[in-house]
Structures are given as C-alpha cells and as structure tokens.
Design a protein around this motif. Structure first.
Motif, mmCIF file in Angstrom:
data_model
loop_
_atom_site.group_PDB
_atom_site.id
_atom_site.type_symbol
_atom_site.label_atom_id
_atom_site.label_comp_id
_atom_site.label_asym_id
_atom_site.label_seq_id
_atom_site.Cartn_x
_atom_site.Cartn_y
_atom_site.Cartn_z
ATOM 1 N N VAL A 138 -2.249 8.254 0.135
ATOM 2 C CA VAL A 138 -1.115 7.610 0.807
ATOM 3 C C VAL A 138 -1.542 7.247 2.218
ATOM 4 O O VAL A 138 -2.179 8.031 2.914
ATOM 5 N N GLN A 139 -1.183 6.042 2.644
ATOM 6 C CA GLN A 139 -1.355 5.615 4.028
ATOM 7 C C GLN A 139 0.011 5.195 4.539
ATOM 8 O O GLN A 139 0.729 4.445 3.866
ATOM 9 N N GLU A 140 0.377 5.690 5.739
ATOM 10 C CA GLU A 140 1.639 5.316 6.362
ATOM 11 C C GLU A 140 1.323 4.572 7.648
ATOM 12 O O GLU A 140 0.349 4.884 8.334
ATOM 13 N N ALA A 141 2.145 3.578 7.984
ATOM 14 C CA ALA A 141 1.908 2.805 9.200
ATOM 15 C C ALA A 141 3.230 2.468 9.874
ATOM 16 O O ALA A 141 4.241 2.242 9.212
ATOM 17 N N GLY A 142 3.177 2.441 11.206
ATOM 18 C CA GLY A 142 4.294 2.029 12.038
ATOM 19 C C GLY A 142 3.812 0.974 13.018
ATOM 20 O O GLY A 142 2.676 0.495 12.919
ATOM 21 N N PRO A 143 4.629 0.615 13.992
ATOM 22 C CA PRO A 143 4.280 -0.451 14.925
ATOM 23 C C PRO A 143 2.892 -0.263 15.553
ATOM 24 O O PRO A 143 2.549 0.817 16.018
ATOM 25 N N GLY A 144 2.098 -1.333 15.496
ATOM 26 C CA GLY A 144 0.750 -1.322 16.074
ATOM 27 C C GLY A 144 -0.303 -0.752 15.147
ATOM 28 O O GLY A 144 -1.479 -0.735 15.496
ATOM 29 N N GLN A 145 0.077 -0.302 13.968
ATOM 30 C CA GLN A 145 -0.896 0.270 13.023
ATOM 31 C C GLN A 145 -1.106 -0.686 11.865
ATOM 32 O O GLN A 145 -0.235 -1.488 11.531
ATOM 33 N N ALA A 146 -2.283 -0.591 11.244
ATOM 34 C CA ALA A 146 -2.656 -1.514 10.173
ATOM 35 C C ALA A 146 -3.131 -0.750 8.946
ATOM 36 O O ALA A 146 -3.562 0.398 9.043
ATOM 37 N N ILE A 147 -3.048 -1.392 7.805
ATOM 38 C CA ILE A 147 -3.546 -0.842 6.546
ATOM 39 C C ILE A 147 -4.357 -1.923 5.838
ATOM 40 O O ILE A 147 -3.965 -3.095 5.829
ATOM 41 N N HIS A 148 -5.476 -1.517 5.255
ATOM 42 C CA HIS A 148 -6.280 -2.399 4.396
ATOM 43 C C HIS A 148 -6.045 -1.970 2.954
ATOM 44 O O HIS A 148 -6.190 -0.796 2.620
ATOM 45 N N ILE A 149 -5.659 -2.919 2.102
ATOM 46 C CA ILE A 149 -5.490 -2.662 0.669
ATOM 47 C C ILE A 149 -6.646 -3.370 -0.033
ATOM 48 O O ILE A 149 -6.743 -4.599 0.014
ATOM 49 N N PRO A 150 -7.542 -2.618 -0.678
ATOM 50 C CA PRO A 150 -8.765 -3.201 -1.247
ATOM 51 C C PRO A 150 -8.556 -3.910 -2.583
ATOM 52 O O PRO A 150 -7.532 -3.713 -3.246
ATOM 53 N N PRO A 151 -9.547 -4.718 -2.993
ATOM 54 C CA PRO A 151 -9.483 -5.391 -4.288
ATOM 55 C C PRO A 151 -9.342 -4.371 -5.418
ATOM 56 O O PRO A 151 -9.930 -3.295 -5.379
ATOM 57 N N GLY A 152 -8.544 -4.720 -6.421
ATOM 58 C CA GLY A 152 -8.372 -3.862 -7.582
ATOM 59 C C GLY A 152 -7.434 -2.688 -7.376
ATOM 60 O O GLY A 152 -7.203 -1.911 -8.304
ATOM 61 N N PHE A 153 -6.857 -2.538 -6.188
ATOM 62 C CA PHE A 153 -5.970 -1.420 -5.884
ATOM 63 C C PHE A 153 -4.697 -1.503 -6.722
ATOM 64 O O PHE A 153 -4.100 -2.566 -6.890
ATOM 65 N N THR A 154 -4.250 -0.356 -7.243
ATOM 66 C CA THR A 154 -2.961 -0.262 -7.921
ATOM 67 C C THR A 154 -2.174 0.899 -7.332
ATOM 68 O O THR A 154 -2.747 1.934 -6.998
ATOM 69 N N GLY A 155 -0.891 0.699 -7.178
ATOM 70 C CA GLY A 155 -0.042 1.740 -6.607
ATOM 71 C C GLY A 155 1.331 1.184 -6.315
ATOM 72 O O GLY A 155 1.881 0.414 -7.095
ATOM 73 N N SER A 156 1.870 1.550 -5.143
ATOM 74 C CA SER A 156 3.203 1.079 -4.775
ATOM 75 C C SER A 156 3.305 0.889 -3.271
ATOM 76 O O SER A 156 2.526 1.447 -2.501
ATOM 77 N N PHE A 157 4.267 0.071 -2.874
ATOM 78 C CA PHE A 157 4.544 -0.239 -1.473
ATOM 79 C C PHE A 157 5.950 0.242 -1.181
ATOM 80 O O PHE A 157 6.892 -0.127 -1.873
ATOM 81 N N GLU A 158 6.091 1.083 -0.159
ATOM 82 C CA GLU A 158 7.379 1.662 0.190
ATOM 83 C C GLU A 158 7.744 1.275 1.616
ATOM 84 O O GLU A 158 7.008 1.565 2.557
ATOM 85 N N VAL A 159 8.879 0.623 1.793
ATOM 86 C CA VAL A 159 9.399 0.283 3.113
ATOM 87 C C VAL A 159 10.388 1.372 3.502
ATOM 88 O O VAL A 159 11.410 1.556 2.845
ATOM 89 N N LEU A 160 10.062 2.125 4.560
ATOM 90 C CA LEU A 160 10.887 3.243 5.022
ATOM 91 C C LEU A 160 11.964 2.799 6.005
ATOM 92 O O LEU A 160 13.047 3.380 6.063
#
Length: 123
Positions: free
Chosen positions: A90-112
């Motif tokens: 799990v990666q969590e991000a807030g203002p000013g933070q970034a996430i890289h989602i790689p090729p072939g990734f499977t999972g879910s996206f949650e907006v808190l």
C-alpha cells in the motif's frame, strides 16, 4: 518482481541529492545549484502514448489494472489517496506527494478525501 513495485515519494525528501549546475554554454546568469532526488527510472516498454493533465475525484474505492506497457506517476495537489496492490503493498499520498504505478500493476485506488492530482501516463 521489482518492476511491479509501487514507489511513493514527495516532500520532505530524504537521502542525498544528485547535484548539478547548468552547462556553462547554456548559462544566462548566475550558476545555480540544482538538486535532484530521482525516484523512478524505468524502461518505457515500447510506450507509444503520453498523457498528462489534472484529475479530480470524490471519495471512493475501485479496482485498477495497468496494461503491460502502461504506467502512471501522479502528484497529489489536494486531498489524500491510497493505492493498494493485490500483493498487499500500500502507498498513501497527500498534498505534495507522488506515487508511481508500474506497468502490469493490479490492485485498487482509494480516495480518502476529495482528491486533485496532476498525472502523467505513458502507454
């Protein structure tokens, strides 16, 4: 597989930066020090399309699956989110933070919290 690892990065940065200065033949004034903290460096795996823009979403949670050559890097401008991998990471991000989602990734996206992000997708 390291190519499927989520990467989170943002402010404040940690570690030592790569330090550089502009090439002298390109200088207009000064000689500014430039600090770079590289977070993601990966092959584009034959990417043929590039997308970038601003995206906003209300609170919710849904499945995502990146194609074999599709990857995304986004920076949160407002709100909070989590990206969950099917493998439990799990990666969590807030203002000013970034996430890289790689090729072939499977999972879910949650907006808190209502989320605005600036994104770049290569496919």
């Amino acid at each position: 597989m390291s190519s499927l690892k989520l990467s989170g990065f943002g402010l404040p940065v940690t570690g030592e930066p790569e330090v550089s200065h502009p090439q002298t033949d390109r200088l207009i004034s000064g000689n500014p020090r430039r600090d770079t903290w590289s977070a993601v460096e990966t092959d584009l795996a034959g990417a043929s399309r590039f997308y970038s823009g601003v995206w906003r979403s209300e609170v919710g949670h849904w499945r995502i699956a990146m194609g074999p050559t599709e990857q995304e890097v986004f920076t949160v401008v407002e709100g909070r989110c989590r990206v969950h991998g099917d493998d439990g990471q799990v990666q969590e991000a807030g203002p000013g933070q970034a996430i890289h989602i790689p090729p072939g990734f499977t999972g879910s996206f949650e907006v808190l919290e209502t989320l605005s992000k600036i994104y770049v997708i290569c496919e």
